[in-house]
Write a protein that holds these residues in place. Structure first.
Motif, PDB file in Angstrom:
ATOM      1  N   MET A 199      -4.505  -0.801  -3.902  1.00  0.00           N
ATOM      2  CA  MET A 199      -5.327  -0.859  -5.163  1.00  0.00           C
ATOM      3  C   MET A 199      -6.129  -2.117  -5.410  1.00  0.00           C
ATOM      4  O   MET A 199      -6.760  -2.058  -6.057  1.00  0.00           O
ATOM      5  N   ALA A 200      -5.697  -3.130  -4.459  1.00  0.00           N
ATOM      6  CA  ALA A 200      -6.585  -4.533  -4.641  1.00  0.00           C
ATOM      7  C   ALA A 200      -8.173  -4.428  -4.148  1.00  0.00           C
ATOM      8  O   ALA A 200      -8.800  -4.946  -4.544  1.00  0.00           O
ATOM      9  N   LYS A 201      -8.344  -3.244  -3.289  1.00  0.00           N
ATOM     10  CA  LYS A 201      -9.624  -3.124  -2.816  1.00  0.00           C
ATOM     11  C   LYS A 201     -10.350  -1.760  -3.358  1.00  0.00           C
ATOM     12  O   LYS A 201      -9.523  -0.666  -2.931  1.00  0.00           O
ATOM     13  N   ARG A 202     -11.022  -1.900  -4.265  1.00  0.00           N
ATOM     14  CA  ARG A 202     -11.455  -0.580  -4.951  1.00  0.00           C
ATOM     15  C   ARG A 202     -12.904  -0.204  -4.435  1.00  0.00           C
ATOM     16  O   ARG A 202     -13.585  -0.870  -4.234  1.00  0.00           O
ATOM     17  N   VAL A 260       0.764  -1.106  -0.085  1.00  0.00           N
ATOM     18  CA  VAL A 260      -0.012  -0.167   0.003  1.00  0.00           C
ATOM     19  C   VAL A 260       0.732   1.412  -0.096  1.00  0.00           C
ATOM     20  O   VAL A 260       0.557   2.403   0.459  1.00  0.00           O
ATOM     21  N   ASP A 261       1.698   1.200  -0.518  1.00  0.00           N
ATOM     22  CA  ASP A 261       2.789   2.202  -0.736  1.00  0.00           C
ATOM     23  C   ASP A 261       2.148   3.518  -1.628  1.00  0.00           C
ATOM     24  O   ASP A 261       1.578   3.275  -2.608  1.00  0.00           O
ATOM     25  N   ASN A 262       2.118   4.721  -0.872  1.00  0.00           N
ATOM     26  CA  ASN A 262       1.235   5.845  -1.655  1.00  0.00           C
ATOM     27  C   ASN A 262       2.161   6.696  -2.338  1.00  0.00           C
ATOM     28  O   ASN A 262       1.510   7.795  -2.775  1.00  0.00           O
ATOM     29  N   SER A 264      -6.636   1.667  -0.739  1.00  0.00           N
ATOM     30  CA  SER A 264      -7.194   1.293   0.587  1.00  0.00           C
ATOM     31  C   SER A 264      -6.477   1.232   1.720  1.00  0.00           C
ATOM     32  O   SER A 264      -5.162   1.081   1.519  1.00  0.00           O
ATOM     33  N   THR A 265      -6.746   1.490   2.881  1.00  0.00           N
ATOM     34  CA  THR A 265      -5.817   1.626   4.000  1.00  0.00           C
ATOM     35  C   THR A 265      -5.164   0.669   3.999  1.00  0.00           C
ATOM     36  O   THR A 265      -4.034   0.564   4.456  1.00  0.00           O
TER      37      THR A 265
END
Ligand code: BGP
Length: 479
Positions: A431-434, A45-47, A426-427
Motif C-alpha cells: 500500500m506504500a505505492k498507490r 505486500v501480504d495480500n 502494488s506488486t
C-alpha cells in the motif's frame, strides 16, 4: 484542449484479483503462488486484506457509477474458481464474480475480464509443475472453459494472460521462475506453454461465448535510442525485440518470428515446440490487443564484452535507486534526461502512449484497448480529510490527450482503463505505492498488525483525480 473520442469509447479503470480482493482464505479460495511469493518481499505486500474488494465490491461499483465509468477491467482468481487438483468448481467463487458482474451491468459498466493475472494456484504449481509443464494446459483449459460457461452470457470482452512478456522478463519478481534451474534457456519452454494456453483461451472463447471478443495483454514500454548513433538504434531494436516484440509478433501471427528462431538456434535453445502447436497458435486469432502502457525506456549500445547487469527495479520508493540492466552485445537501458521520473524511477512520459499506439497499430492492425496506465505515488490523507494527487491528475489528463492525438493519427482505440480505481496492493510495495482514483484508508503497518479485517477502517475517499476524471467523462469527450 477539446478531445474527441469515438462514440461508445470506454472510459474505465482496472484492477487484478490478487491485488484488490483480499479474503484470500475465504469461501474456499486456496493459495496462489504469488500470495506466498509476495509475502517474502520487503517492505510488506501480504495480500490477505488489501482493499477488501471481495466484501466491498458493491460500494466500489457505486463509486464507479458515480464517477461515470463505462468499463471496469478486473481479473478472476483461478484458485477461487478451481481450488484443488480434482478440478471441482467452487460455487462460492462463481457466485462472487456473478454478483460483481451483475452489479457492474446494473450500473451501466462494461466488464472486461482477465483470465490470468499472476495467480497460479499452489495446487497447480505443486502437482502439475505450473507453467513449467505441459500438464498445465488441460488444467488451464478447464478453468477458462468454466469461466466462459459461467460468465460468457454477460461478459463479452475477455483478456487471456496479463503481461506474459513481463512474466518472462522478470520471472523471479512475478513468481514464474520458481523451481527453474536454467532460466536463460527454460524460460522459452515456459513461454511456449503460456502461448499455448493463450491460444487455448482464444479458441475456446470464440467457440463458447456468443459475440465474445478476446485479446492478449502485453506490457508495452516504448524504447527510444539514447542518441542518433547507429549502434544505439540497433540497441533500441534489440531491447524492443527481447522485451515486447517477440510476444506481440507471436500473438498477431500465431508463430515465432525468424528473428526468434535464429536467436534460439544461435544459443542452443530448444523451446520444445511439438507437432500441432503452431497450428493451434495460428488458429487463435486475437480480436484486439489490450495494452498496458505506463512509461518509456531509453537504450544505448552495449558491447559484447560489457559487464552484465541485472535490472534491479526500485523497490524502496526513493528516487534514484533503480539499477538499469546491461545485456552484453544487445543493449543497456539508461536514464532519459528529457522526462521526469516518479519516486519509483518510472519515466513520466505521456508521449510514450501515442508512440505505443502508433507503433502497435502500424505493426499489427488490431483494434486496441488500454487496460493499464497510471502513476504510483506515496499518498496520505491531508488535514482537510481529502487526498490531493495533482501528479496523477496531470498524468492521466496528459495520457488521455496523447490517446486523442493517436486517434486523430488514425489508430483504432476503443477504451481506456486507468490503473487503478481504488488503491490496491502494488506488486513490490504493498500500500506504500498507490495508484487509485479512490484512496483506501489503510497502511501496510495496520494490515500487518491484525488478522481481522473488521479491525481495519478501509474507508473509501475519492481523490482529486477522481473528481477530475468524473468531470472529464461527463464533459462530452466522445463525439
Ligand atoms: C503492471 C501489472 C499490475 C500492476 C502494475 C503496477 O505491470 O500488470 O499488476 O501492479 O504493473 O506495477 P507496480 O504495482 O509494481 O507498481
Amino acid at each position: 484542449w477539446n478531445p474527441r473520442f469515438p462514440t461508445g469509447f470506454l472510459f474505465g479503470a482496472s484492477s487484478a484479483a490478487w491485488q484488490v480482493e483480499g479474503a484470500t482464505t475465504e469461501d474456499g479460495r486456496t493459495p496462489a503462488v504469488i500470495d506466498l511469493n509476495s509475502q517474502k518481499k520487503a517492505p510488506f505486500v501480504d495480500n490477505k486484506f488489501t482493499a477488501d474488494h471481495y466484501h466491498r465490491y458493491a460500494e466500489d461499483v457505486a463509486l464507479m457509477k458515480e464517477c461515470g465509468l463505462t468499463s471496469y477491467r478486473f481479473s478472476i482468481a483461478w484458485p477461487r474458481i478451481i481450488p484443488a487438483a480434482d478440478g471441482a468448481v467452487n460455487p462460492a467463487g462463481v457466485a462472487f464474480y456473478n454478483n460483481l458482474i451483475d452489479e457492474l451491468l446494473a450500473a451501466g459498466i462494461t466488464p472486461i475480464v482477465t483470465l490470468y493475472h499472476y495467480d497460479m494456484p499452489v495446487w497447480a504449481q505443486e502437482e502439475l509443475g505450473g507453467w513449467r509443464s505441459r500438464d498445465i494446459i488441460p488444467a488451464f483449459e478447464h478453468y477458462v472453459r468454466t469461466c466462459f460457461e459461467a460468465f460468457g452470457d454477460r461478459v463479452k470482452y475477455w483478456l487471456s494472460i496479463n503481461e506474459q512478456n513481463m512474466q518472462i522478463c522478470y520471472g523471479d519478481w512475478l513468481g514464474v521462475s520458481k523451481g527453474v534451474e536454467d532460466w536463460f534457456r527454460d524460460k522459452w519452454k515456459i513461454n511456449h506453454i503460456m502461448n499455448l494456453c493463450h491460444a487455448t483461451a482464444v479458441n475456446l472463447c470464440h467457440e463458447l461465448v456468443d459475440g465474445g471478443k478476446i485479446g492478449p495483454v502485453p506490457g508495452y514500454v516504448p524504447i527510444y535510442p539514447e542518441t542518433c548513433r547507429p549502434e544505439d538504434q540497433i540497441a533500441a531494436m534489440n531491447a524492443e525485440e527481447f522485451t515486447e516484440k517477440i510476444w506481440c509478433d507471436t500473438y498477431a501471427y500465431g508463430d515465432y518470428s525468424p528473428f526468434v528462431y535464429n536467436y534460439w538456434s544461435n544459443n542452443h535453445i530448444d523451446p520444445d515446440i511439438r507437432p500441432g502447436d503452431i497450428e493451434t497458435m495460428k488458429r487463435a486469432k486475437s480480436d484486439f490487443l489490450a495494452v498496458n502502457c505506463y512509461r518509456s525506456n531509453t537504450a544505448r549500445h552495449a558491447p559484447a564484452d560489457a559487464e552484465a547487469q541485472e535490472y534491479l527495479l526500485n523497490a524502496s520508493g526513493k528516487k534514484g535507486e533503480l539499477t538499469f540492466p546491461v545485456v552484453p552485445g544487445q543493449y543497456a537501458l539508461t536514464r532519459n534526461p528529457y522526462v521526469e521520473y516518479t519516486d519509483w524511477d518510472w519515466e513520466i512520459d505521456p508521449v510514450a502512449m501515442r508512440y505505443a499506439l502508433r507503433y502497435l497499430w502500424d505493426h499489427y492492425r488490431l483494434p486496441m484497448v488500454i487496460t493499464e496506465n497510471g502513476l504510483g505515488a506515496h499518498e496520505t490523507k491531508s488535514p482537510d480529510g481529502r487526498v490531493h494527487d495533482p501528479q496523477r491528475l496531470d498524468y492521466i489528463r496528459d495520457n488521455l490527450y496523447q490517446i486523442g492525438l493517436a486517434i486523430e493519427d488514425g489508430v483504432d482505440v476503443f477504451g481506456y482503463n486507468a490503473w487503478t480505481f481504488t488503491d490496491l496492493l502494488s506488486t513490490g510495495n504493498g500500500m506504500a505505492k498507490r495508484y487509485g482514483f479512490v484512496f483506501i484508508d489503510t497502511t501496510d503497518e495496520e494490515q500487518k498488525a491484525t488478522d481481522d479485517v473488521s479491525a481495519l477502517a478501509l474507508t473509501r475517499i475519492p481523490k482529486d483525480s477522481y473528481y477530475w476524471y468524473k468531470s472529464f467523462i461527463s464533459s462530452g469527450a466522445t463525439q
